[in-house]
Motif scaffolding. Structure first.
Motif, PDB file in Angstrom:
ATOM      1  N   UNK A  14       0.827  -1.206   0.000  1.00  0.00           N
ATOM      2  CA  UNK A  14       0.000   0.000   0.000  1.00  0.00           C
ATOM      3  C   UNK A  14       0.863   1.259   0.000  1.00  0.00           C
ATOM      4  N   UNK A  15       1.615   1.465  -1.080  1.00  0.00           N
ATOM      5  CA  UNK A  15       2.368   2.699  -1.277  1.00  0.00           C
ATOM      6  C   UNK A  15       2.109   3.172  -2.703  1.00  0.00           C
ATOM      7  N   UNK A  16       2.326   4.462  -2.932  1.00  0.00           N
ATOM      8  CA  UNK A  16       2.121   5.003  -4.275  1.00  0.00           C
ATOM      9  C   UNK A  16       3.076   4.343  -5.271  1.00  0.00           C
ATOM     10  N   UNK A  17       4.319   4.147  -4.823  1.00  0.00           N
ATOM     11  CA  UNK A  17       5.314   3.538  -5.712  1.00  0.00           C
ATOM     12  C   UNK A  17       4.893   2.131  -6.114  1.00  0.00           C
ATOM     13  N   UNK A  18       4.412   1.368  -5.122  1.00  0.00           N
ATOM     14  CA  UNK A  18       4.006  -0.008  -5.409  1.00  0.00           C
ATOM     15  C   UNK A  18       2.767  -0.034  -6.299  1.00  0.00           C
ATOM     16  N   UNK A  19       1.892   0.972  -6.152  1.00  0.00           N
ATOM     17  CA  UNK A  19       0.710   1.019  -7.011  1.00  0.00           C
ATOM     18  C   UNK A  19       1.123   1.265  -8.472  1.00  0.00           C
ATOM     19  N   UNK A  20       2.061   2.190  -8.659  1.00  0.00           N
ATOM     20  CA  UNK A  20       2.539   2.452 -10.025  1.00  0.00           C
ATOM     21  C   UNK A  20       3.165   1.188 -10.612  1.00  0.00           C
ATOM     22  N   UNK A  21       3.891   0.472  -9.776  1.00  0.00           N
ATOM     23  CA  UNK A  21       4.541  -0.756 -10.248  1.00  0.00           C
ATOM     24  C   UNK A  21       3.501  -1.828 -10.569  1.00  0.00           C
ATOM     25  N   UNK A  22       2.426  -1.863  -9.782  1.00  0.00           N
ATOM     26  CA  UNK A  22       1.365  -2.834 -10.034  1.00  0.00           C
ATOM     27  C   UNK A  22       0.671  -2.547 -11.360  1.00  0.00           C
ATOM     28  N   UNK A  23       0.452  -1.275 -11.666  1.00  0.00           N
ATOM     29  CA  UNK A  23      -0.160  -0.912 -12.955  1.00  0.00           C
ATOM     30  C   UNK A  23       0.715  -1.414 -14.098  1.00  0.00           C
TER      31      UNK A  23
END
Lengths: 48, 399
Positions: B33-42
């Motif tokens: 649950x971090x912005x960086x991890x969300x971008x990576x998930x996309x």
């Protein structure tokens, strides 16, 4: 003298022979490969 | 270990010998649950679509960015997420289809997924979404006993994607009645991995987790009605020996470089649970004051370049990586990207204290705080470094 059961037993014999020679061949099976993963946790590259 | 480029290359190798392949993800593909991890998930989902995934199980991590985000991504990529026991609050309607059926080589493969339950009925799924989703997870057993019989009528082969933990998954398979029994179960909740083909009752149980470092392959020979005649399991290690798809590797490297430049690296925060709040790491330069010969060995070793390898790979914000490339990650007083000394964090790399313990203890009693030999395997684990051999590696850094 005609024995009524003889044709029946011959038929049974022929049927048994037919069954014994119709064991499954390759065409009776299908191949399917599953790949699986889980808990990837967003990873896209090794650490280093 | 791990990585999309290696996974793609293994897929290509499998396809050469096995033309009829179905790719399954058992859930928890999403990141933290971090912005960086969300971008990576996309980015990850874009690539996963290209790899040919269609049906995916829902894991708790897949809800980390909220329900709307998951649904948007599913619609964008044409993914069919399935979950037979997740709904919101008092609304009993399922959030996802309970199952899906895919036809491969004439075989109808039914895929159903369930989440595991926590101890209480309310499943504490925390998301980054401002909208509060009151997720409720129903009994996985009840869900399977409800849906598997109808799925069985539509399928030749039934596969369960289980997001219960390993113990609960095994118990679930034992508890299921014959009408709800599944042919294959893929477990995707935790780090459990099965190297051998397991059978629980009549169900084959497989797992190749975690963190994208492995890929499972199950070669099946089926009768036309879907009965399994033979099953061969292979677990691929996505280690250094694995081939890489160069095109995907370039895309991954480009993404990581761009992500790094966006400054996501400062978001990483340790959560200390080890060591002693009253002790201190002193840093390698303090050690070098007395141990010059040992310092020279360190300075020329891979341990002294550990941080740089993360920098070059853009992985300095990834806690799974950082843990073994710094000194004292999640130890009291250990590496913290938010703490700097004179503009420099002194605990980059795998320094003396990573193996020997707090320097403050050593300066006080003159003894090593612990046997350094035992510390190697904290990072050089079978998962991360399957070829690790103590004697060989020690000879490279003997001091």
């Amino acid at each position: 003298m005609h024995r009524w059961w003889m044709p029946a037993s011959w038929l049974a014999l022929v049927a048994a022979l037919a069954l014994s020679t119709s064991s499954p061949g390759a065409e009776d099976f299908v191949d399917l490969t599953l790949t699986f993963q889980g808990a990837v946790h967003g990873e896209i590259a090794p650490c280093g | 270990m791990g990585g999309l480029a290696r996974r793609a290359a293994i897929f290509q190798l499998i396809a050469k010998d096995h033309p009829h392949v179905l790719h399954l993800d058992a859930g928890n593909m999403f990141g933290r649950r971090t912005e960086a991890a969300r971008a990576q998930t996309v980015f990850l989902l874009d690539e996963v679509e290209k790899l040919g995934y269609e049906v995916l199980g829902v894991g708790q991590w897949d809800l980390n960015y909220g329900l709307d985000f998951l649904r948007e991504q599913a619609a964008k990529h044409g993914f069919h997420y399935v979950c037979a026991n997740l709904h919101l609050g008092d609304d009993s309607e399922l959030l996802f289809d309970p199952y899906a059926v895919v036809k491969v080589n004439g075989i109808r493969v039914g895929i159903i997924s369930v989440l595991g339950q926590s101890n209480d009925q309310r499943y504490k799924i925390v998301t980054m979404s401002p909208k509060v989703d009151d997720f409720v997870v129903d009994s996985p057993r009840d869900a399977l006993e409800k849906y598997v019989p109808e799925l069985r009528k539509k399928s030749d082969l039934v596969v369960l994607l289980s997001n219960a933990n390993a113990r609960d998954t095994r118990q679930l398979l034992l508890d299921l009645g014959p009408e709800a029994a599944v042919d294959i179960c893929v477990e995707g909740a935790d780090s459990k991995q099965y190297r051998r083909l397991n059978k629980v009752g009549d169900t084959y149980l497989v797992s190749a987790n975690p963190q994208g470092k492995y890929l499972g392959q199950l070669d099946l020979m089926l009768s036309h009605d879907g009965k399994i005649q033979d099953a061969v399991l292979k677990i691929h290690e996505l280690g250094k020996q694995a081939p890489e798809d160069e095109t995907i590797k370039k895309r991954v490297d480009t993404f990581l470089e761009a992500n790094k430049q966006k400054g996501h690296t400062a978001r990483l925060k340790p959560t200390p649970t080890m060591g002693d709040p009253n002790e201190h790491f002193l840093g390698v330069q303090r050690c070098a004051n007395c141990h010059k010969k040992e310092y020279e060995v360190f300075r020329t070793s891979a341990h002294a370049k550990a941080w740089q390898t993360l920098v070059s790979k853009g992985q300095t914000n990834n806690p799974e990586c950082v843990a073994c490339h710094v000194t004292g990650w999640n130890w009291y007083g250990g590496y913290d990207p938010g703490v700097a000394t004179d503009g420099r964090n002194i605990l980059f790399n795998v320094q003396c204290e990573a193996c020997h313990g707090y320097g403050s203890e050593h300066t006080r009693d003159g003894q090593w705080a612990k046997k350094a030999k035992d510390s190697c395997v904290q990072c050089h684990t079978e998962k991360f470094d399957p070829d690790f051999d103590y004697e060989t590696r020690w000879s490279a850094i003997a001091h």
